[in-house]
Design a protein around this motif. Structure first.
Motif, mmCIF file in Angstrom:
data_model
loop_
_atom_site.group_PDB
_atom_site.id
_atom_site.type_symbol
_atom_site.label_atom_id
_atom_site.label_comp_id
_atom_site.label_asym_id
_atom_site.label_seq_id
_atom_site.Cartn_x
_atom_site.Cartn_y
_atom_site.Cartn_z
ATOM 1 N N ALA A 8 0.836 -1.205 0.000
ATOM 2 C CA ALA A 8 0.000 0.000 0.000
ATOM 3 C C ALA A 8 0.870 1.255 0.000
ATOM 4 C CB ALA A 8 -0.925 -0.005 1.209
ATOM 5 N N TYR A 9 1.946 1.226 0.749
ATOM 6 C CA TYR A 9 2.881 2.349 0.785
ATOM 7 C C TYR A 9 3.509 2.552 -0.593
ATOM 8 C CZ TYR A 9 6.097 5.459 3.406
ATOM 9 O OH TYR A 9 6.779 6.529 3.920
ATOM 10 N N LEU A 10 3.916 1.477 -1.233
ATOM 11 C CA LEU A 10 4.505 1.578 -2.562
ATOM 12 C C LEU A 10 3.507 2.159 -3.569
ATOM 13 C CD1 LEU A 10 6.429 -1.816 -2.628
ATOM 14 C CD2 LEU A 10 7.460 0.467 -2.551
ATOM 15 N N ARG A 11 2.243 1.790 -3.453
ATOM 16 C CA ARG A 11 1.218 2.383 -4.324
ATOM 17 C C ARG A 11 1.090 3.872 -4.044
ATOM 18 N NH1 ARG A 11 -1.428 -2.507 -3.091
ATOM 19 N NH2 ARG A 11 -2.718 -1.508 -1.487
ATOM 20 N N ARG A 12 1.199 4.239 -2.784
ATOM 21 C CA ARG A 12 1.092 5.658 -2.401
ATOM 22 C C ARG A 12 2.161 6.499 -3.099
ATOM 23 N NH1 ARG A 12 0.798 10.467 -1.553
ATOM 24 N NH2 ARG A 12 0.768 11.536 0.462
ATOM 25 N N ILE A 13 3.354 5.955 -3.253
ATOM 26 C CA ILE A 13 4.431 6.726 -3.868
ATOM 27 C C ILE A 13 4.633 6.373 -5.351
ATOM 28 C CG2 ILE A 13 5.587 7.069 -1.662
ATOM 29 C CD1 ILE A 13 7.641 4.972 -2.457
ATOM 30 N N LEU A 35 8.508 12.956 -4.758
ATOM 31 C CA LEU A 35 7.535 13.380 -5.756
ATOM 32 C C LEU A 35 6.094 13.214 -5.271
ATOM 33 C CD1 LEU A 35 9.184 11.809 -8.930
ATOM 34 C CD2 LEU A 35 8.825 14.261 -8.554
ATOM 35 N N ALA A 36 5.857 12.225 -4.423
ATOM 36 C CA ALA A 36 4.482 11.875 -4.053
ATOM 37 C C ALA A 36 4.038 12.410 -2.702
ATOM 38 C CB ALA A 36 4.328 10.347 -4.056
ATOM 39 N N VAL A 37 4.946 12.469 -1.736
ATOM 40 C CA VAL A 37 4.566 12.783 -0.347
ATOM 41 C C VAL A 37 5.100 14.159 0.034
ATOM 42 C CG1 VAL A 37 4.605 11.996 2.037
ATOM 43 C CG2 VAL A 37 4.665 10.318 0.187
ATOM 44 N N PRO A 38 4.221 15.119 0.304
ATOM 45 C CA PRO A 38 4.702 16.473 0.586
ATOM 46 C C PRO A 38 5.334 16.629 1.967
ATOM 47 C CG PRO A 38 2.311 16.391 0.763
ATOM 48 C CD PRO A 38 2.754 15.047 0.231
ATOM 49 N N PHE A 39 6.269 17.538 2.015
ATOM 50 C CA PHE A 39 6.806 18.020 3.287
ATOM 51 C C PHE A 39 5.826 19.085 3.767
ATOM 52 C CE2 PHE A 39 9.231 21.116 5.725
ATOM 53 C CZ PHE A 39 9.976 20.316 6.582
ATOM 54 N N LYS A 60 -1.415 8.066 8.594
ATOM 55 C CA LYS A 60 -1.441 9.448 8.115
ATOM 56 C C LYS A 60 -0.942 9.552 6.679
ATOM 57 C CE LYS A 60 0.198 14.126 9.177
ATOM 58 N NZ LYS A 60 0.964 14.981 10.107
ATOM 59 N N ILE A 61 0.220 8.990 6.403
ATOM 60 C CA ILE A 61 0.854 9.167 5.096
ATOM 61 C C ILE A 61 0.216 8.304 4.018
ATOM 62 C CG2 ILE A 61 3.020 8.830 3.837
ATOM 63 C CD1 ILE A 61 4.465 9.716 6.419
ATOM 64 N N VAL A 62 -0.100 7.064 4.352
ATOM 65 C CA VAL A 62 -0.687 6.153 3.370
ATOM 66 C C VAL A 62 -2.211 6.169 3.446
ATOM 67 C CG1 VAL A 62 -0.762 3.780 2.526
ATOM 68 C CG2 VAL A 62 1.376 4.707 3.451
ATOM 69 N N GLY A 63 -2.756 5.971 4.648
ATOM 70 C CA GLY A 63 -4.202 5.907 4.789
ATOM 71 C C GLY A 63 -4.902 7.212 4.465
ATOM 72 N N ALA A 64 -4.379 8.330 4.991
ATOM 73 C CA ALA A 64 -5.018 9.628 4.796
ATOM 74 C C ALA A 64 -4.428 10.421 3.635
ATOM 75 C CB ALA A 64 -4.919 10.446 6.086
ATOM 76 N N GLY A 65 -3.371 9.899 3.004
ATOM 77 C CA GLY A 65 -2.782 10.595 1.871
ATOM 78 C C GLY A 65 -2.143 11.915 2.218
ATOM 79 N N ALA A 250 -7.111 16.806 0.983
ATOM 80 C CA ALA A 250 -8.455 17.375 1.055
ATOM 81 C C ALA A 250 -8.699 17.894 2.470
ATOM 82 C CB ALA A 250 -9.497 16.327 0.679
ATOM 83 N N LEU A 251 -8.915 19.191 2.603
ATOM 84 C CA LEU A 251 -9.164 19.819 3.895
ATOM 85 C C LEU A 251 -10.551 20.444 3.893
ATOM 86 C CD1 LEU A 251 -5.759 21.692 4.448
ATOM 87 C CD2 LEU A 251 -6.423 19.434 5.314
ATOM 88 N N ASP A 252 -11.156 20.515 5.082
ATOM 89 C CA ASP A 252 -12.473 21.141 5.187
ATOM 90 C C ASP A 252 -12.389 22.577 5.684
ATOM 91 O OD1 ASP A 252 -11.812 20.733 7.816
ATOM 92 O OD2 ASP A 252 -13.438 19.334 8.253
ATOM 93 N N ARG A 253 -11.179 23.028 6.013
ATOM 94 C CA ARG A 253 -10.979 24.430 6.401
ATOM 95 C C ARG A 253 -9.542 24.834 6.101
ATOM 96 N NH1 ARG A 253 -8.651 24.861 11.710
ATOM 97 N NH2 ARG A 253 -8.541 22.836 12.774
ATOM 98 N N VAL A 254 -9.357 26.114 5.964
ATOM 99 C CA VAL A 254 -8.033 26.642 5.651
ATOM 100 C C VAL A 254 -7.192 26.703 6.918
ATOM 101 C CG1 VAL A 254 -6.749 28.641 4.799
ATOM 102 C CG2 VAL A 254 -8.927 28.000 3.731
ATOM 103 N N PRO A 255 -6.043 26.039 6.946
ATOM 104 C CA PRO A 255 -5.188 26.125 8.130
ATOM 105 C C PRO A 255 -4.577 27.515 8.233
ATOM 106 C CG PRO A 255 -4.072 24.913 6.394
ATOM 107 C CD PRO A 255 -5.461 25.162 5.906
ATOM 108 N N ALA A 256 -4.388 27.958 9.456
ATOM 109 C CA ALA A 256 -3.814 29.297 9.667
ATOM 110 C C ALA A 256 -2.914 29.268 10.887
ATOM 111 C CB ALA A 256 -4.927 30.336 9.860
ATOM 112 N N VAL A 257 -1.864 30.067 10.836
ATOM 113 C CA VAL A 257 -0.942 30.169 11.960
ATOM 114 C C VAL A 257 -1.610 30.963 13.065
ATOM 115 C CG1 VAL A 257 1.311 30.998 12.732
ATOM 116 C CG2 VAL A 257 1.052 30.035 10.439
#
Length: 261
Positions: A8-13, A35-39, A60-65, A250-257
């Motif tokens: 599943a991890y390999l499919r993610r990347i 290329l696939a997983v953002p910092f 988090k990384i594989v399940g939630a993308g 996919a987020l439901d709200r804009v993150p803010a500092v």
């Protein structure tokens, strides 16, 4: 990490399972991960906990993308590499800041990797944002050329090693192997301290086939090579679309500092 999760991890990347855990496969996996997983440090500004366990990082990384920062990205990548037959050690590092000042102990997590046939070791790091696209030869002290820049690993005081990019020190490695749990205290500090740059800023960045895409607060920056750069400020609606289209988040709200008292 069992075989099902590794697949599943390999499919993610977007990577195939390597037939042999060699340096060619390590190079391919390293770049595919970038290329696939953002910092990104979105969890800090969305009020989400960061749990440093293999299961939580996989979810988090594989399940939630999602992506993450160094402890999460390199922590998860280490588990994947071990499952594929690589030898992996976690190393603690201190990041060089303004004026050459070093950050706190366990400021960064990087990986020392050996192949199944004992080749290496290699310095792998998919959790430092803009850095090398491929693993670096750990014991090589001359300059190493990479699409991400010219890198050099140099001897430092007390048996440590400095990793330099284009002549500037990036971080100082402690060569003693660590466990993932050793990074929990500084991970908490990075999330909560007003002195932490992760607490002060919002970033999501990913390598692309031609450059890099970064969303820093409201500013979207697209680069291609060394010469082409496009940036613009986004509205709230555009921000959510940018997270989804450029990073698959996919987020439901804009993150803010949040303001720092």
């Amino acid at each position: 990490m069992d075989s099902t999760r590794a697949d599943a991890y390999l499919r993610r990347i977007g990577a195939d399972r390597p037939a042999v855990a060699d340096i060619a496969a390590l190079r391919a996996l390293h770049r595919r991960h970038l290329l696939a997983v953002p910092f990104e440090n979105l969890s800090i500004h969305l009020g989400q906990d960061i749990v440093l366990t293999e299961a939580a990082l996989f979810d988090k990384i594989v399940g939630a993308g999602r992506g993450g920062f160094c402890y999460e990205l390199n922590g998860a990548f280490a588990a994947l590499l071990r499952s594929l037959g690589y030898g992996v050690e976690l190393l603690a590092a201190r990041v060089f800041g303004d004026g050459g000042r070093l950050g706190p102990p366990y400021d960064h997590l990087a990986l020392r990797v050996t192949t199944a046939d004992g080749d290496g070791p290699w310095l792998a790091d998919v959790g430092f944002g803009r850095h090398s696209e491929y693993p670096l030869a750990y014991n090589h002290r001359d300059e190493q050329h990479d699409p991400g820049g010219a890198f050099r690993i140099a001897e430092a005081p007390d048996g440590d090693l400095d990793v330099l990019r284009d002549g500037s020190p990036a971080y100082r490695l402690d060569q003693r192997p660590r466990a993932l749990g050793d990074f929990e205290a500084t991970c908490w500090w990075q999330r909560t301290s007003p002195a932490s740059h992760f607490r002060q800023s919002l970033v999501c960045s990913r390598l692309t086939g031609t450059g890099r895409v970064t969303l820093s607060g409201r500013k979207l920056v697209l680069t291609e090579g060394e010469d082409r750069r496009e940036e613009r400020e986004l509205s709230d609606g555009e921000i959510l679309t940018a997270y989804r289209e450029h990073f698959g988040i996919a987020l439901d709200r804009v993150p803010a500092v949040a303001p720092i008292a």
